[in-house]
Design an enzyme around this catalytic site. Structure first.
Site, mmCIF file in Angstrom:
data_model
loop_
_atom_site.group_PDB
_atom_site.id
_atom_site.type_symbol
_atom_site.label_atom_id
_atom_site.label_comp_id
_atom_site.label_asym_id
_atom_site.label_seq_id
_atom_site.Cartn_x
_atom_site.Cartn_y
_atom_site.Cartn_z
ATOM 1 N N ASP A 121 0.858 -1.184 0.000
ATOM 2 C CA ASP A 121 0.000 0.000 0.000
ATOM 3 C C ASP A 121 0.893 1.232 0.000
ATOM 4 O O ASP A 121 2.021 1.196 0.503
ATOM 5 C CB ASP A 121 -0.901 0.025 1.238
ATOM 6 N N ASP A 139 -7.124 -1.439 -4.374
ATOM 7 C CA ASP A 139 -8.126 -1.040 -3.382
ATOM 8 C C ASP A 139 -9.063 0.023 -3.955
ATOM 9 O O ASP A 139 -10.273 0.002 -3.714
ATOM 10 C CB ASP A 139 -7.464 -0.486 -2.121
#
Length: 165
Positions: A121, A139
């Site tokens: 991330d 995401d």
């Protein structure tokens, strides 16, 4: 034989999303040290390299069964999306987009879980000290897809209510 629109869209969205997702993760992984951060917009957006062993918000990050669990859940979800996509009519274009985005995002994060045992991330959105958990392109695709799914449900509900006063 020409593939139906839904499968063409699924292939195209998945290809574009996976390329963008994996490319951005590679850039971050190869150019940033873990937890390194660069400000993009002061008090709002940073590029911050983190690795998430869990699900959203780090759920199940320390579970011994997390990798088999997340891989199994992802594969079941991908199969479920393909099954549901097959059942849609050609007119349900918004749902085609929603499912294609969710599918491609789930696949992008599944690739990370298989390769690294965790997800890379790097998008760190926040308002001063109030942070949203870091996320990535996959995401984002999932969230946009879920938003389109909710929009479609809302439109269907409105149409049903207006036809049955």
């Amino acid at each position: 034989m020409k593939l139906p629109y839904r499968y063409q869209l699924l292939g195209l969205v998945t290809l574009v999303t996976l390329l963008l997702d994996q490319w951005t993760k590679h850039l971050v992984d190869s150019r940033f040290a873990l937890h390194e951060s660069v400000t993009l917009i002061e008090n709002f957006l940073h590029l911050t390299y983190v690795r998430n062993k869990g699900a959203a918000f780090g759920i199940f990050a320390n579970s011994a069964l997390r990798i088999p669990f997340f891989i199994t859940v992802s594969v079941v979800a991908l199969c479920g999306i393909l099954w549901y996509l097959r059942r849609l009519s050609e007119e349900q274009r918004l749902l085609h987009w929603a499912l294609a985005l969710i599918f491609s995002g789930a696949l992008g994060n599944l690739i990370d879980r298989i390769r690294f045992g965790e997800v890379i991330d790097f998008l760190d959105a926040h308002w001063y000290q109030y942070h949203w958990p870091a996320f990535n392109v996959a995401d984002s695709a999932i969230c946009i897809g879920v938003g389109l799914l909710l929009l479609d449900l809302w439109r269907e509900e409105r149409a049903r209510k207006s036809s049955n006063p």
